[in-house]
Design a protein around this motif. Structure first.
Motif, mmCIF file in Angstrom:
data_model
loop_
_atom_site.group_PDB
_atom_site.id
_atom_site.type_symbol
_atom_site.label_atom_id
_atom_site.label_comp_id
_atom_site.label_asym_id
_atom_site.label_seq_id
_atom_site.Cartn_x
_atom_site.Cartn_y
_atom_site.Cartn_z
ATOM 1 N N THR A 205 -11.065 5.539 0.199
ATOM 2 C CA THR A 205 -10.414 4.116 0.046
ATOM 3 C C THR A 205 -10.050 3.739 1.662
ATOM 4 O O THR A 205 -9.471 4.456 2.139
ATOM 5 C CB THR A 205 -9.045 4.393 -0.692
ATOM 6 N N LYS B 103 -12.114 8.311 -9.205
ATOM 7 C CA LYS B 103 -13.084 7.182 -9.547
ATOM 8 C C LYS B 103 -14.313 7.856 -9.994
ATOM 9 O O LYS B 103 -15.278 7.363 -10.558
ATOM 10 C CB LYS B 103 -13.362 6.249 -8.597
ATOM 11 N N ASP C 23 -9.739 -1.700 -6.213
ATOM 12 C CA ASP C 23 -10.688 -1.453 -5.187
ATOM 13 C C ASP C 23 -10.144 -0.796 -4.024
ATOM 14 O O ASP C 23 -10.834 0.004 -3.091
ATOM 15 C CB ASP C 23 -11.483 -2.934 -4.579
ATOM 16 N N PHE C 24 -8.960 -0.800 -3.991
ATOM 17 C CA PHE C 24 -8.274 0.077 -2.713
ATOM 18 C C PHE C 24 -7.208 1.199 -3.298
ATOM 19 O O PHE C 24 -6.011 1.409 -2.887
ATOM 20 C CB PHE C 24 -7.440 -0.951 -1.972
ATOM 21 N N THR C 25 -7.676 1.831 -4.280
ATOM 22 C CA THR C 25 -6.831 2.686 -5.218
ATOM 23 C C THR C 25 -7.514 3.788 -5.364
ATOM 24 O O THR C 25 -8.718 3.699 -5.885
ATOM 25 C CB THR C 25 -6.129 2.118 -6.286
ATOM 26 N N ASN C 26 -7.249 4.991 -5.153
ATOM 27 C CA ASN C 26 -7.774 6.211 -5.405
ATOM 28 C C ASN C 26 -6.712 7.570 -5.360
ATOM 29 O O ASN C 26 -6.077 7.687 -4.497
ATOM 30 C CB ASN C 26 -9.191 6.510 -4.665
ATOM 31 N N GLN D 117 -11.170 10.686 2.049
ATOM 32 C CA GLN D 117 -10.852 9.798 1.438
ATOM 33 C C GLN D 117 -11.592 8.420 1.628
ATOM 34 O O GLN D 117 -11.563 7.796 2.428
ATOM 35 C CB GLN D 117 -9.042 9.469 1.878
ATOM 36 N N ARG E 147 0.916 -1.262 -0.102
ATOM 37 C CA ARG E 147 0.115 0.111 -0.177
ATOM 38 C C ARG E 147 0.832 1.234 0.094
ATOM 39 O O ARG E 147 1.539 1.522 0.945
ATOM 40 C CB ARG E 147 -1.080 -0.100 1.275
ATOM 41 N N THR F 192 -2.488 0.424 -4.247
ATOM 42 C CA THR F 192 -2.521 -0.890 -3.666
ATOM 43 C C THR F 192 -2.250 -1.750 -4.863
ATOM 44 O O THR F 192 -2.541 -1.876 -5.825
ATOM 45 C CB THR F 192 -3.795 -1.119 -3.022
#
Length: 265
Positions: free
Chosen positions: A259, A217, A173-176, A257, A116, A158
């Protein structure tokens, strides 16, 4: 950690002086943790058990300075103060997590192995102007302006391992990436009255907030515009102080945030 700072003071003329105070900070940290966790209750006994290994490496560069200008006038009590402040910091953090979690009641086991990476860049530029004009021997008016420009960026990426054992497979899913720009402008007018050791300051001000949020996103920018009235009152007598004030501040960029942090499942 390393810190470099100094102060500079000067006088332009008999009524005008200035101060300049810059500050540079370099930070580097490394952290290794190994955590064992058991969850249980007095009815079902052991519910889950977890082993979490984490390796974190981070670095940060901070810079800020204060530049202040003080101006007196030949008329007693008339003053002009101008202050400029800037603060900027760049933060990078890489966290490798390996976690094994067993949920005994449901017979389920999960395994997490990921990198991460978080990058944050923040800029804060502020200008403050205050002008005081005496209107009698015991009272004066103070006109103030404060302007603040903020830029915040919070990128979370991630990755999981590929076939070669490197963390190069993106986990969407764990990226922004979140970006925010904002303008904060306030105008105020204060009435100051004093009698011997008694001081009273009554202030009324208008605050104008313009915020622009961009998410990786979402295709559109989310803009927010606010207006507020901010009253304040200060009473001082022989070392005793009574203060009332109102302030408004938006949530930090890390608070919005979307995420989630899954490094401690």
């Amino acid at each position: 950690n390393h810190r470099i700072a100094f102060g500079l003071r000067g006088q332009i003329d008999s009524l005008t002086r200035y101060e300049f105070k810059p500050n540079l900070v370099l930070i580097e940290n490394n952290n290794i943790r190994r955590t064992f966790t058991d969850n249980s209750n007095n009815i079902d006994g052991l519910l889950s058990t977890s082993l979490n290994n984490g390796n974190t490496k981070g670095k940060e560069v901070q810079y800020n300075h204060n530049l202040t200008f003080f101006k007196n006038f030949k008329k007693k009590g008339r003053t002009l103060n101008v202050a400029h402040f800037i603060n900027t910091n760049a933060y990078e953090n890489d966290q490798v997590t390996e976690a094994l979690n067993a949920f005994l009641k449901f017979g389920d086991t999960t395994y997490l192995d990921q990198l991460r990476s978080r990058t944050q860049d923040n800029l804060n530029v502020n200008a403050n102007i205050n002008f005081t004009e005496p209107i009698s021997k015991q009272s004066s008016l103070r006109l103030g302006y404060t302007g603040t420009y903020l830029v915040n960026k919070d990128l979370i990426e991630t990755f999981t391992k590929d076939g070669n054992g490197k963390y190069e497979v993106p986990d969407e899913d764990f990226t922004n990436n979140l970006k925010r720009k904002s303008w904060r402008n306030s105008l105020s007018l204060a009435y100051v009255w004093r009698y011997k050791q008694f001081w009273l300051t009554a202030t009324g001000g208008g605050l104008f907030y313009d915020i622009y949020n961009d998410f990786l996103k979402t295709s559109n920018s989310i803009s927010q515009h606010f207006k507020y009235f901010l009253p304040a009152l200060n009473i001082s007598w022989k070392g005793l102080n009574l203060n009332y004030s109102v302030n408004v501040a938006p949530p930090e960029i890390t608070d919005i945030q979307p995420t989630p942090d899954n490094t401690n499942p």
